[in-house]
Design a protein around this motif. Structure first.
Motif, PDB file in Angstrom:
ATOM      1  N   LEU A 147       0.827  -1.208   0.000  1.00  0.00           N
ATOM      2  CA  LEU A 147       0.000   0.000   0.000  1.00  0.00           C
ATOM      3  C   LEU A 147       0.857   1.251   0.000  1.00  0.00           C
ATOM      4  N   LEU A 148       0.354   2.269  -0.663  1.00  0.00           N
ATOM      5  CA  LEU A 148       0.948   3.603  -0.591  1.00  0.00           C
ATOM      6  C   LEU A 148      -0.063   4.492   0.108  1.00  0.00           C
ATOM      7  N   ALA A 149       0.390   5.227   1.124  1.00  0.00           N
ATOM      8  CA  ALA A 149      -0.537   6.021   1.941  1.00  0.00           C
ATOM      9  C   ALA A 149      -0.056   7.451   2.095  1.00  0.00           C
ATOM     10  N   ALA A 150      -1.028   8.344   2.321  1.00  0.00           N
ATOM     11  CA  ALA A 150      -0.766   9.730   2.695  1.00  0.00           C
ATOM     12  C   ALA A 150      -1.143   9.888   4.161  1.00  0.00           C
ATOM     13  N   VAL A 151      -0.173  10.211   5.016  1.00  0.00           N
ATOM     14  CA  VAL A 151      -0.353  10.203   6.462  1.00  0.00           C
ATOM     15  C   VAL A 151      -0.012  11.575   7.044  1.00  0.00           C
ATOM     16  N   ARG A 152      -0.917  12.126   7.841  1.00  0.00           N
ATOM     17  CA  ARG A 152      -0.631  13.398   8.503  1.00  0.00           C
ATOM     18  C   ARG A 152       0.472  13.242   9.531  1.00  0.00           C
ATOM     19  N   ALA A 161      -5.483   8.956   2.848  1.00  0.00           N
ATOM     20  CA  ALA A 161      -5.762   8.228   1.611  1.00  0.00           C
ATOM     21  C   ALA A 161      -4.741   7.115   1.469  1.00  0.00           C
ATOM     22  N   GLN A 162      -5.138   6.050   0.812  1.00  0.00           N
ATOM     23  CA  GLN A 162      -4.195   4.983   0.527  1.00  0.00           C
ATOM     24  C   GLN A 162      -4.643   4.217  -0.714  1.00  0.00           C
ATOM     25  N   ARG A 163      -3.677   3.659  -1.405  1.00  0.00           N
ATOM     26  CA  ARG A 163      -3.962   2.885  -2.604  1.00  0.00           C
ATOM     27  C   ARG A 163      -3.113   1.624  -2.612  1.00  0.00           C
ATOM     28  N   GLN A 164      -3.686   0.562  -3.119  1.00  0.00           N
ATOM     29  CA  GLN A 164      -2.942  -0.683  -3.263  1.00  0.00           C
ATOM     30  C   GLN A 164      -2.108  -0.627  -4.536  1.00  0.00           C
ATOM     31  N   ILE A 165      -0.842  -1.028  -4.410  1.00  0.00           N
ATOM     32  CA  ILE A 165       0.058  -1.035  -5.556  1.00  0.00           C
ATOM     33  C   ILE A 165      -0.293  -2.226  -6.451  1.00  0.00           C
ATOM     34  N   ALA A 166      -0.479  -1.958  -7.717  1.00  0.00           N
ATOM     35  CA  ALA A 166      -0.832  -3.017  -8.649  1.00  0.00           C
ATOM     36  C   ALA A 166       0.316  -4.013  -8.787  1.00  0.00           C
ATOM     37  N   VAL A 167      -0.026  -5.260  -9.052  1.00  0.00           N
ATOM     38  CA  VAL A 167       0.972  -6.287  -9.278  1.00  0.00           C
ATOM     39  C   VAL A 167       1.831  -5.889 -10.479  1.00  0.00           C
TER      40      VAL A 167
END
Length: 229
Positions: free
Chosen positions: A34-39, A47-53
């Motif tokens: 996962l890639l996330a934006a963290v305060r 926000a977070q998104r799963q990294i595609a294979v």
């Protein structure tokens, strides 16, 4: 009648960091990443998104930030995301960035940042911290970005030198880190700039074990609130 000058709106530090989820597996048996934006201040995942294979974090950066309000945010990211298009996206959205610079950008790192006359530069900020049987001294120097720096909207270059001493063994290690930022002169105090860099490292340490959804975490592909909310 003279009106008092308006103070700039405080900026929120927002770290972009990616980690693999321990114990997780996709259909093909690979670990979920996962890639996330963290305060920085609340450690809230906005926000977070799963990294595609067969992909990497770079491709997830743009869609991760596209749903966020960045007008009062400073995006901090490791060297992997020190990309020209990432900087342009942040500036176009009204935000600022602090990007670390390492060997993956050899021209920027060696010829433009490392080669600057840092010995002659003024010491802008210094911290001396003790704890966990060690002492850490950090020194930060700032140089105005010179014309021709091959990176868009860069206003300052930064050097952080960290001296860590293990008080039990007496061993001392010294690490030097370089960064670039779009923050213009006088936008924030030097102490705040140093705190934003430390804040990014704190988020990295926090998410080292795992980055699993919590009550504060929106869905992987869902909308995210304003950084100031």
């Amino acid at each position: 009648m003279r009106h008092p000058a308006r103070r700039p709106t405080p900026l929120i530090g927002l770290a972009i960091d990616g980690k693999a989820l321990r114990g997780s597996r996709t259909a093909d048996g690979t670990m979920i990443h996962l890639l996330a934006a963290v305060r920085h201040d609340t450690h809230t995942v906005l926000a977070q998104r799963q990294i595609a294979v067969k992909s990497n974090e770079i491709g997830a950066f743009t869609p991760l930030l596209s749903g966020l309000e960045l007008s009062h945010a400073v995006i901090t990211a490791d060297a992997l995301h020190t990309q020209i298009e990432h900087a342009r996206q942040i500036i176009a959205a009204g935000g600022h960035y602090i990007f670390l610079v390492k060997g993956n950008q050899p021209t920027l790192h060696r010829r433009r940042l490392k080669a600057l006359p840092w010995r002659a530069a003024f010491l802008n900020h210094r911290t001396d911290e003790r704890g966990h049987s060690r002492r850490e001294i950090r020194r930060m120097k700032i140089c105005t970005a010179r014309p021709g720096l091959p990176f868009p909207h860069a206003a300052h270059t930064i050097q952080v030198k960290c001296r860590r001493t293990n008080r039990r063994t007496g061993t001392t290690t010294i690490a030097t880190v370089y960064a670039i930022t779009s923050l213009p002169p006088g936008r924030i105090p030097h102490a705040r700039l140093a705190a934003l860099i430390r804040g990014h490292w704190s988020i990295q340490a926090l998410t080292t074990s795992a980055m699993s959804p919590t009550a504060k975490t929106p869905p992987v592909s869902g909308p995210a609130p304003h950084p100031g909310s």
